[in-house]
Design an enzyme around this catalytic site. Structure first.
Site, PDB file in Angstrom:
ATOM      1  N   SER A 252      43.427  41.525  32.391  1.00  0.00           N
ATOM      2  CA  SER A 252      43.431  42.682  31.884  1.00  0.00           C
ATOM      3  C   SER A 252      43.872  42.564  30.110  1.00  0.00           C
ATOM      4  O   SER A 252      43.478  43.347  29.600  1.00  0.00           O
ATOM      5  CB  SER A 252      45.062  43.579  32.272  1.00  0.00           C
ATOM      6  OG  SER A 252      46.121  42.705  31.905  1.00  0.00           O
TER       7      SER A 252
ATOM      8  N   LYS B 261      42.877  48.412  27.442  1.00  0.00           N
ATOM      9  CA  LYS B 261      43.645  49.586  27.102  1.00  0.00           C
ATOM     10  C   LYS B 261      42.721  50.507  25.939  1.00  0.00           C
ATOM     11  O   LYS B 261      43.006  51.618  25.800  1.00  0.00           O
ATOM     12  CB  LYS B 261      44.573  49.186  26.198  1.00  0.00           C
ATOM     13  CG  LYS B 261      46.052  48.786  26.833  1.00  0.00           C
ATOM     14  CD  LYS B 261      46.762  49.794  27.212  1.00  0.00           C
ATOM     15  CE  LYS B 261      48.297  49.341  27.814  1.00  0.00           C
ATOM     16  NZ  LYS B 261      48.789  50.273  28.339  1.00  0.00           N
TER      17      LYS B 261
END
Length: 321
Positions: A306, A55
């Site tokens: 991720s 992110k």
């Protein structure tokens, strides 16, 4: 519905790569010796980013693209934890105030990390995340940095696609976790622009399978939080956005779903066989590989890991299972 002309382009992703180049880790591709011989597996470990998740790429690109007037007012966002940390850190790097609206059920490890990075956390029931952000924007004039449904966020996440193609030009399939869809949209944008024949597949929990249902029906579906919050993958509990759905519909080849047991097994495999700590949402692409490798095209596979912001107690319990 977003028009084709509104979709993020390869040039947008390349511009994002230039903007964030000195501020993010260029994660390597890590070979997984335990992969299927017909589908050699490489891991893209975004859990190694300074905040433990991909992110940071989108947050830095979005905040970096703001004009000075907007930045001066401070920024606000909502997040279950990884985007929260990303915005808090990006805001700190630019010398801004960051207010983060987080669901009351957010893992303590993510709440603590967000506060440690300087973010002012506002806790709300899950269904009130977006409405509380709107109130804060109206009250204080903060610039909103969305967690996924924004061109600058999508372009920032798409830099992962540029990197993996540069490192493994002959990749056949790319597996990407999907929740709000910013990561999947960005990676698909970069990969399809440069290598149209590479298959890009979204991966998500069955218990938060709104994207799979949307893909199957050909229209965006939104699941209530009561459904999506059943999965242990706290990073994947929000539904795909309108802009991200437009990208996914045009540029993604399919969506694979996995069970909670398959997610838990992927966390264990990553920890014990690749020495990588992944949170449940971060392990979903690997879970999809383990469950569906036989359905993939022959050739090298990249699975995006991720995020790695897992509660220590949860990690211990999964490893002990």
């Amino acid at each position: 519905m977003a028009e084709e002309s509104a979709l993020v382009t390869l040039d947008d992703v390349r511009a994002a790569a230039t903007r964030i180049a000195d501020r993010v880790l260029r994660t390597p591709l890590v070979p997984a010796a335990w992969g299927d011989e017909a589908h050699p597996l490489w891991l893209k470990p975004e859990n190694l980013q300074v905040i433990g998740a991909f992110k940071i790429r989108g947050a830095l690109n979005a905040i970096g693209a703001l004009d000075e007037v907007a930045r001066a007012r401070g920024v606000v966002t909502h997040s279950s934890g990884n985007h929260a940390q990303a915005v808090a850190l990006a805001a700190r790097e630019y010398g801004l105030k960051a207010t983060i609206v987080m669901p009351e059920q957010a893992p303590e490890v993510k709440l603590d990390a967000t506060r440690a990075l300087g973010g002012e956390v506002v806790l709300v029931p899950p269904a009130e995340r977006e409405s509380r952000v709107a109130e804060l924007v109206a009250e204080h004039g903060y610039a909103y940095v969305p967690p996924f449904d924004h061109p600058d966020i999508i372009a920032g996440q798409g830099t992962i696609g540029l990197e993996l193609l540069a490192d493994l030009p002959d990749v056949a399939t790319v597996l990407v976790p999907v929740s709000g869809g910013g990561l999947l949209s960005g990676v698909a944008t970069a990969v399809k622009a440069l290598r149209p024949n590479v298959r890009v597949l979204g991966c998500e929990p069955e218990l938060a399978g709104d994207t799979a249902e949307s893909f199957r029906l050909g229209e965006r579906r939104v699941w209530p939080v009561e459904q999506t919050y059943r999965t242990m993958a706290d990073a994947l509990r929000v539904c795909v956005g309108e802009l991200t759905w437009a990208h996914i519909r045009e540029r993604v080849d399919g969506v694979l779903t996995v069970t909670e047991d398959e997610i838990a097994e992927a966390v264990r495999v990553l920890a014990t066989r690749s020495r990588l700590v992944a949170e449940p949402g971060g392990a979903v692409a690997v879970a999809a590989y383990l469950a569906h490798a036989g359905e993939l095209d022959h050739g090298p596979v990249v699975a995006v890991v991720s995020g790695g912001n897992i509660d220590p107690a949860l990690l211990a319990s999964l490893l002990a299972s």
